[in-house]
Design a protein around this motif. Sequence first.
Motif, short mmCIF file in Angstrom:
data_model
loop_
_atom_site.label_atom_id
_atom_site.label_comp_id
_atom_site.label_asym_id
_atom_site.label_seq_id
_atom_site.Cartn_x
_atom_site.Cartn_y
_atom_site.Cartn_z
N LEU A 277 0.78 -0.99 -0.19
CA LEU A 277 0.43 -0.31 0.08
C LEU A 277 1.20 1.07 0.24
CD1 LEU A 277 -3.25 -0.72 2.78
CD2 LEU A 277 -2.98 -0.49 0.41
N ALA A 278 1.85 1.38 0.77
CA ALA A 278 2.91 2.28 1.27
C ALA A 278 3.79 2.43 -0.63
CB ALA A 278 3.86 2.03 2.10
N ALA A 279 3.82 1.58 -1.15
CA ALA A 279 4.40 1.70 -2.73
C ALA A 279 3.92 2.48 -3.58
CB ALA A 279 5.20 0.25 -2.63
N HIS A 280 1.86 2.22 -2.91
CA HIS A 280 1.06 3.00 -4.24
C HIS A 280 0.74 3.21 -3.60
CE1 HIS A 280 3.13 -0.67 -7.00
NE2 HIS A 280 2.47 -1.66 -5.86
N LEU A 281 1.05 4.43 -2.50
CA LEU A 281 -0.34 4.84 -2.01
C LEU A 281 -0.88 6.83 -2.50
CD1 LEU A 281 -1.57 5.19 0.36
CD2 LEU A 281 0.45 6.81 1.17
N ASP A 282 -1.61 6.30 -3.20
CA ASP A 282 -2.19 7.29 -3.53
C ASP A 282 -2.94 8.57 -2.98
OD1 ASP A 282 -3.76 9.14 -6.24
OD2 ASP A 282 -5.69 7.65 -5.87
N VAL A 283 -2.21 10.21 -2.88
CA VAL A 283 -2.26 10.45 -1.83
C VAL A 283 -1.91 11.86 -2.40
CG1 VAL A 283 0.00 10.85 -0.21
CG2 VAL A 283 -2.33 11.76 0.83
N GLN A 284 -3.10 12.91 -2.17
CA GLN A 284 -2.83 13.84 -2.85
C GLN A 284 -3.05 15.56 -0.74
OE1 GLN A 284 -5.40 14.17 -5.61
NE2 GLN A 284 -3.79 13.42 -7.25
N PHE A 285 -1.80 16.10 -1.33
CA PHE A 285 -2.11 17.13 -0.06
C PHE A 285 -2.65 18.52 -0.85
CE2 PHE A 285 1.05 14.33 1.33
CZ PHE A 285 0.53 14.10 2.29
N THR A 286 -3.87 19.12 -0.98
CA THR A 286 -4.18 20.48 -1.68
C THR A 286 -4.60 21.33 -0.56
OG1 THR A 286 -6.71 19.58 -1.54
CG2 THR A 286 -5.00 18.86 -2.91
N PHE A 287 -4.90 22.50 -1.14
CA PHE A 287 -5.46 23.63 -0.51
C PHE A 287 -6.45 24.62 -0.70
CE2 PHE A 287 -5.39 28.28 1.25
CZ PHE A 287 -5.27 27.99 2.32
N GLU A 288 -7.35 24.16 -0.27
CA GLU A 288 -8.87 25.17 -0.75
C GLU A 288 -8.94 26.28 0.08
OE1 GLU A 288 -11.86 22.19 -0.61
OE2 GLU A 288 -11.16 20.73 -1.88
N GLN A 289 -9.22 27.38 -0.95
CA GLN A 289 -9.45 28.76 0.20
C GLN A 289 -10.71 29.21 1.17
OE1 GLN A 289 -8.32 31.21 -0.48
NE2 GLN A 289 -6.82 30.46 -2.03
N ASP A 290 -11.17 27.84 0.83
CA ASP A 290 -12.07 27.67 2.14
C ASP A 290 -12.12 27.22 3.57
OD1 ASP A 290 -12.59 25.91 0.29
OD2 ASP A 290 -15.13 26.17 0.41
N LYS A 291 -11.53 25.79 2.95
CA LYS A 291 -11.73 24.34 3.78
C LYS A 291 -9.83 24.54 4.69
CE LYS A 291 -15.27 22.09 3.02
NZ LYS A 291 -15.01 20.37 1.07
N GLY A 292 -8.69 25.22 4.23
CA GLY A 292 -7.24 25.04 4.31
C GLY A 292 -6.63 24.00 4.04
N SER A 293 -5.88 23.04 4.33
CA SER A 293 -5.34 21.95 3.76
C SER A 293 -5.75 20.99 3.90
CB SER A 293 -4.18 22.19 4.57
OG SER A 293 -3.25 23.20 4.73
N ARG A 294 -6.06 20.27 2.76
CA ARG A 294 -6.80 18.71 2.56
C ARG A 294 -6.08 18.22 2.33
NH1 ARG A 294 -10.15 20.89 5.69
NH2 ARG A 294 -11.61 19.00 5.10
N VAL A 295 -6.25 16.64 2.56
CA VAL A 295 -5.30 15.46 1.96
C VAL A 295 -6.65 14.99 1.65
CG1 VAL A 295 -4.21 13.81 3.05
CG2 VAL A 295 -4.02 15.77 4.07
N ILE A 296 -6.02 14.28 0.89
CA ILE A 296 -7.15 13.49 -0.65
C ILE A 296 -6.63 11.87 -0.67
CG2 ILE A 296 -8.49 13.53 -2.91
CD1 ILE A 296 -9.41 15.54 -1.27
N LEU A 297 -7.55 11.26 -0.32
CA LEU A 297 -6.96 9.72 -0.20
C LEU A 297 -7.57 8.84 -1.55
CD1 LEU A 297 -4.79 7.07 0.49
CD2 LEU A 297 -6.45 6.46 2.23
N GLU A 298 -6.79 8.32 -2.07
CA GLU A 298 -7.73 7.34 -3.66
C GLU A 298 -9.55 8.39 -4.05
OE1 GLU A 298 -8.01 3.65 -1.78
OE2 GLU A 298 -5.96 3.21 -1.56
N GLY A 299 -9.28 9.79 -4.14
CA GLY A 299 -10.23 10.88 -4.53
C GLY A 299 -11.03 11.11 -3.25
N GLU A 300 -10.56 10.49 -1.47
CA GLU A 300 -11.41 10.68 -0.83
C GLU A 300 -10.79 11.73 0.75
OE1 GLU A 300 -13.66 8.62 3.18
OE2 GLU A 300 -12.73 7.16 0.87
N ASP A 301 -11.52 12.85 0.47
CA ASP A 301 -10.96 14.19 1.40
C ASP A 301 -11.18 13.63 2.81
OD1 ASP A 301 -11.11 16.03 3.37
OD2 ASP A 301 -11.62 17.94 2.31
#
Length: 229
Positions: A60-84
Amino acid sequence: MDLVVCIDGPGGSGKGTISRFVAEKLGWHILDSGALYRVLAIAAIHHGVELDNEAAITLLAAHLDVQFTFEQDKGSRVILEGEDVSEQLRTEETGTAASKVAALPDVRQALLKRQQAFLQEPGLVADGRDMGTKVFPNAGLKIFLTASAVERAGRRHKQLKDMGNSVSIATLSKAIEERDERDRRRSTSPLIMADDAIEIDTTSLGIREVVEKVMILVEQRFPESCSLS
Ligand code: DC
């Protein structure tokens, strides 16, 4: 010498907050390595994988699909496999699960390069447990933050309360103590101060005072970067 400031220490010692302020002052990138272990633990739970299944979690670690994003209204977000998963990420249960997957040597190895890839121009502030000992051994500055157990539990309690999670201080103290013990006792990259790190006890210091102390050290170690910022 790498243009990296490592900020290691136990949970609740202030690493996350201090790292953010220092990175902002310098205009450098930031690595919240604990978030990677947290998100991996969530992925394992989502996929029904036991937290001690080293082979499956390493995969799982080798293929971890994660994005660290920033949204104006919500601040920093972490998206795992498309889910917040930003809310779940910060709970103490997730912290405990993260500490369990982080104790598995192959899992740590699988996340090593992903962490090292965060080092890009103009520089990096890296927050974690083994930033100075293992991930960035050539970092120009290594800080080890500490604080009394009571103070750390109090800070975590406030942090969780601010996010709408109510948990008793007693329960939290116990969870933090157990987590620190696990992080200190594991065989691979345990929570330990690097030989060349500088310790700052933040028990009776405010955020601003700690940031000032760190920035003085940053200016000594990276005078050229500071004159540019
Ligand atoms: O810093 P944090 O509370 O988000 O970290 C969660 C857990 O992840 C922590 O208990 C141990 C593990 N961790 C680690 O082993 N190595 C790191 N560099 C960062 C976190």
